[in-house]
Enzyme design. Structure first.
Site, mmCIF file in Angstrom:
data_model
loop_
_atom_site.group_PDB
_atom_site.id
_atom_site.type_symbol
_atom_site.label_atom_id
_atom_site.label_comp_id
_atom_site.label_asym_id
_atom_site.label_seq_id
_atom_site.Cartn_x
_atom_site.Cartn_y
_atom_site.Cartn_z
ATOM 1 N N ASP A 113 37.910 103.150 35.535
ATOM 2 C CA ASP A 113 38.916 102.059 36.093
ATOM 3 C C ASP A 113 39.487 102.597 37.336
ATOM 4 O O ASP A 113 40.283 101.926 37.823
ATOM 5 C CB ASP A 113 40.021 101.928 34.854
ATOM 6 C CG ASP A 113 39.430 100.711 33.919
ATOM 7 O OD1 ASP A 113 38.563 99.915 34.464
ATOM 8 O OD2 ASP A 113 40.165 100.809 32.900
HETATM 9 C C1 GLC Z 1 42.576 102.449 32.692
HETATM 10 C C2 GLC Z 1 42.505 103.762 31.525
HETATM 11 C C3 GLC Z 1 42.875 104.831 31.969
HETATM 12 C C4 GLC Z 1 43.330 104.841 33.416
HETATM 13 C C5 GLC Z 1 44.587 103.671 33.338
HETATM 14 C C6 GLC Z 1 45.037 103.414 34.814
HETATM 15 O O1 GLC Z 1 42.349 101.345 32.062
HETATM 16 O O2 GLC Z 1 42.797 103.402 30.302
HETATM 17 O O3 GLC Z 1 42.118 105.909 31.689
HETATM 18 O O4 GLC Z 1 44.084 106.025 33.758
HETATM 19 O O5 GLC Z 1 44.077 102.458 32.719
HETATM 20 O O6 GLC Z 1 46.214 102.729 34.715
HETATM 21 C C1 GLC Z 2 39.881 103.619 29.367
HETATM 22 C C2 GLC Z 2 39.542 102.161 29.577
HETATM 23 C C3 GLC Z 2 38.174 101.848 29.721
HETATM 24 C C4 GLC Z 2 37.881 102.697 31.031
HETATM 25 C C5 GLC Z 2 38.041 104.270 30.841
HETATM 26 C C6 GLC Z 2 37.632 105.001 32.117
HETATM 27 O O1 GLC Z 2 39.442 104.288 28.294
HETATM 28 O O2 GLC Z 2 40.158 101.709 28.321
HETATM 29 O O3 GLC Z 2 37.807 100.673 29.721
HETATM 30 O O4 GLC Z 2 36.366 102.677 30.926
HETATM 31 O O5 GLC Z 2 39.365 104.350 30.711
HETATM 32 O O6 GLC Z 2 38.560 104.509 33.331
#
Ligand code: GLC
Ligand code: GLC
Length: 828
Positions: free
Chosen positions: A500
């Site tokens: 993300d």
């Molecule tokens: C993402 C993940 C996380 C990331 C965050 C950013 O979905 O949960 O790992 O740091 O949101 O806002």
């Molecule tokens: C968090 C989010 C997931 C994402 C991961 C890496 O665990 O929930 O959707 O893939 O962060 O950013």
């Protein structure tokens, strides 16, 4: 250092001191009513949606930590001394303390001032309520006169509004205090008294909460200020100090629920007192009783309350819950030479998979319950670890998720659990999202053998009339990638892929702007090698599905698409010793030797080798050796190296984190199992198991003072080697780590995995293991599996009911056969 121990035969983790490095929590409920509960009784409850139907208040990020919970106070009326039998909130010295977290229940036992107390908290199956069963024992040699006070703080339903909209909320709180039995005389009299919380019931809500006690009350309170006293905290309520409730009725401000019960115990005597906290709905036209009044209609709720205030019903409900979990966990039980493997597979990892399936990423001690809905990507992955427990619920979830899919095959990144609709605020454009649906559906079919799901008519964007077969949803998912290829013919990344925080089109220079929803570039250049690998994997699953679906054209199509994509990966995604990660908006590679920071990333190594890339030409081993060389640490595998030392406008959130944390070179446990699986693909069981062990919370129990999070569940992240606190975990419970580790250990290392044609047994074990045993319930048949090593290699031969079979997939037994014995022999 440890703060407790595993009691595997009871399936419990036993915490032996209350001051754990962080609150170590558990979950109550597994259907609709849920609670979070810490080892000192902190936490809160909600019905279905942690944001919109929050029953009780909790103060996140508070000092002291973990404020708000299911509190009891005991007071010795002879001398006025009082204490919390769960340690919080008074934090006095306890002579004994023990917290047992089990599956869906928590028992906190303590002793102070010669009084032993044991409180069992759980949610009965099929009910929307929780029971606190408190057993008090007078272990003094004299009689005692005690007061017991309960205390919860009601939340005014919408937890976000509750924490922000004070100008309104301070005026709307309403309660009702009423006798349980029709002829009861209320507080202080005969019969039992119930505290009802009914804020907003007078207008548009048709639900309320209740808090009841099995004993006649000496008094009650529902006004927080009067219970605590002005400027006092929960550690020193004035009412408890004085030993007498003031029978207050809340109007506005902060409604609470507190019962006051007098308990006289002779020396050695024991008494059980039950509290029931619950949620109830009335039909819209029967909200009030009498109808023209403003009083709650309690007709349908009273029998429920009455029932569970009785110890025999509470005990029975508890036994049913234990049996239910014995049944669920019984779907797979293993005996291996490694105790950490045994307890994670047999108990805790499976349990965590249920919790992540239920909660998605909504409510934990790191997720506030107000922020995030259910993730399209997350939920599809969560069900990989859950589907064997209750396939029917996985089916339902798949259909819910698929109905939020966009017509172009894309996906809303999240949807709301109450409405089951896509979340417009976050929107779509996370280009990996739809591919996870293919993996989720494949896992469901393999587990259940239920091909009919493909024929379900499912809407797009929850729009009536837009239905197509689920099968077509999968086709559109794959087409979505093919419709979005970039200059190198790799998939365009969109807002982000699995990571993300890799926001290659964001270019945000404005503080506070969301990296996930801001897009400043048109997104026609930045590409993802990770999505390419995931696409190939999804095509392989689709080929399996289409074959059974007798759609040869589709089989050919996806095989061709996968082959083309693979060629593209070798042309543009390979970097001599490992797979590249992406191309940025300038068309430069990321995760390449050409970079000074972010030269190598874990995700493409894991996913591409899982898809079989490089197994034949030796590149898979090369990529995995590069992981070992550049990314592996004793605490797990970091996400990339070198860490980003500064913020890069063109990379986005990943570079916003200080080095070693989260996606910036933290050990992001979710993707470690991809490398474990990849190691089994190249048949290196020692490496796979070694990585499994490094992040296994049970194996890290001895270093709890460093790890900090619960030793019985996975955390999303362990600080990486660039961090000041390398080895420290954060964000426990709600993470895709749960499902993927479960898949890695059970399906690939132990090698017991559902396939389209039956159960496959194909272990890739560490060389030091001579044998292991397993029982797997699969499609109504019990498979008793014993695995023996007779040689150093990985070649597996199977005997099924004493007859050798070809290959490693056990064909379905004839109808009526309920048990199958499988002998697997491993040789070189
Ligand atoms: C993402 C993940 C996380 C990331 C965050 C950013 O979905 O949960 O790992 O740091 O949101 O806002
Ligand atoms: C968090 C989010 C997931 C994402 C991961 C890496 O665990 O929930 O959707 O893939 O962060 O950013």
């Amino acid at each position: 250092m440890k703060f407790g121990y595993f009691d595997d035969s009871a399936r419990e983790y036993v915490i032996t001191r209350p001051d754990t490095p962080l609150p170590w929590i558990n979950y109550l409920g597994c259907e609709a009513y849920f609670g979070l509960i810490s080892n000192t009784a902190g936490g809160y409850s909600f019905y279905k949606d942690a944001r919109l139907r929050r029953l009780t208040r909790y103060r996140y990020n508070n000092a002291p930590l973990d404020m708000g919970g299911r509190y009891l106070y005991l007071r010795d009326n002879a001398n006025g001394k009082y204490w919390s039998p769960t340690w919080m909130p008074t934090r006095g010295t306890l002579d004994e303390y023990e917290c047992r977290h089990g599956q869906g229940y928590t028992i906190i036992t303590s002793k102070s001032n010669g009084i032993k107390s044991s409180i069992r908290y759980f949610v009965p199956l099929g009910e929307s309520l929780e029971i606190w069963q408190a057993t008090l024992t007078n272990e003094r040699d004299s009689d005692t006169d005690l007061s017991l006070f309960s205390a919860i703080e009601f939340c005014l339903w919408d937890a976000n509004d509750d924490a922000t909209n004070f100008q309104r909320n301070y005026s709307i709180g309403q309660v009702e205090i009423a006798p349980l039995a029709p002829n009861g005389r209320g507080a202080g009299g005969e019969g039992l008294t119930v505290i009802y919380h009914k804020t907003e019931y007078r207008e548009r809500r048709d639900h309320f909460a209740y808090f009841a006690c099995s004993e006649q009350l000496t008094g009650f309170d529902t006004i927080r200020e009067d219970f605590l006293g002005a400027y006092r905290g929960w550690h020193e309520p004035q009412v408890v100090e004085r030993g007498q409730s003031v029978n207050t009725e809340a109007h506005g401000w902060q409604p609470i629920g507190s019962h006051h019960v007098k308990v006289q115990l002779k020396a050695g005597e024991q008494k059980q007192i039950i509290f029931v906290l619950g949620y109830h709905e009335n039909s819209k036209d029967e909200k009030f009783d009498p109808p023209d009044s403003q009083l709650l209609n309690k007709k349908t709720v009273k029998p429920i309350i009455e029932k569970y205030l009785k110890p025999e019903h509470a005990d029975k409900a508890f036994d049913e819950l234990r049996d239910y979990w014995t049944m669920l966990l019984g779907k797979l039980q293993v005996i291996t030479p490694d105790e950490h493997t045994n307890r994670m597979v047999n108990i805790w990892n499976a349990y965590q998979c249920m919790v992540t399936f239920n909660m998605s990423r909504s409510a934990s001690y790191f997720e506030s319950g107000i922020g995030r809905g259910m993730g399209f990507r997350d939920s599809n992955q969560d069900l990989l670890g859950f589907v064997h427990m209750i396939p029917e619920r996985a089916r339902e979830r798949i259909l819910d998720i698929a109905a939020t899919q966009l017509k172009n095959g894309g996906a809303f990144h999240q949807y709301q659990p109450l409405t089951k609709r896509g979340n417009n605020d976050i929107g779509s454009g996370f280009n990996d999202d739809p591919l996870w649906l293919v993996l989720g559906v494949a896992a469901y079919i393999k587990e259940s053998g239920d091909w009919s799901i493909l024929d379900e008519q499912v809407q797009y964007e929850n729009e009536q009339g837009s239905e197509s077969q689920l099968y077509e949803h999968l086709q559109r998912s794959l087409q979505y990638t093919l419709d979005r290829l970039g200059p190198n013919k790799l998939p365009l990344i969109g807002r982000a892929d699995w990571n993300d925080c890799l926001n290659l089109n964001c270019f945000s220079d404005t503080p506070g702007q969301s990296f996930q929803t801001t897009t400043n570039k048109d997104g026609k250049v930045a590409e993802s090698v990770f999505i390419a690998g995931l696409f190939i994997l999804a095509c392989q699953e689709m080929a399996g599905i289409a074959e059974h679906y007798h759609d040869q054209a589709e089989v050919n199509k996806v095989r061709k698409a996968a082959a083309d994509m693979e060629e593209t990966v070798w042309e543009a995604g390979w970097d001599d010793d490992w797979f590249r990660r992406a191309y940025d908006d300038y068309g430069h590679p990321l995760g390449s030797k050409e970079n000074t920071e972010g030269k190598i990333f874990i995700e493409p190594q894991g996913i591409c080798v899982m898809a079989g890339l490089g197994v034949e030409n030796g590149n898979a081993v090369k990529a995995l050796d590069s992981v070992a060389e550049h990314l592996a640490t004793p605490h797990g595998i970091v996400l990339q190296q070198p860490a980003f030392s500064k913020y890069y406008l063109h990379l986005g959130e990943i570079s916003s984190y200080p080095p070693g944390y989260k996606e910036n070179a933290g050990i992001f446990c979710h993707n470690n199992p991809w490398v474990m699986i990849a190691e089994t693909v190249v048949r290196r069981g020692d490496k796979a198991f070694d990585y499994f062990k490094r992040i296994n919370p049970s194996a890290r129990e001895e270093i709890s003072e460093l790890h900090k999070c619960e030793p019985y569940v996975y955390a999303q992240m362990i600080a990486g080697k660039d961090a000041a606190t390398h080895g420290e975990a954060k964000n426990s419970w709600l993470t895709g780590t749960a499902a993927w580790n479960y898949v890695a250990i059970t399906q690939y290392i132990l090698g017991i995995r559902p396939a389209f044609d039956g159960l496959e047994v194909k272990p890739v074990l560490p060389s030091g293991w001579d044998s292991f045993e397993a029982v797997r319930n699969f499609q109504g048949v019990r498979y008793e599996i014993s695995v023996k090593r007779e040689g150093a290699g990985n070649k597996v031969t199977l005997e099924v009911d004493d007859r050798s079979i070809e290959g490693t997939v056990i064909p379905r037994p004839k109808d009526g056969i309920k048990t199958v014995k499988v002998k697997a022999v491993i040789r070189s």
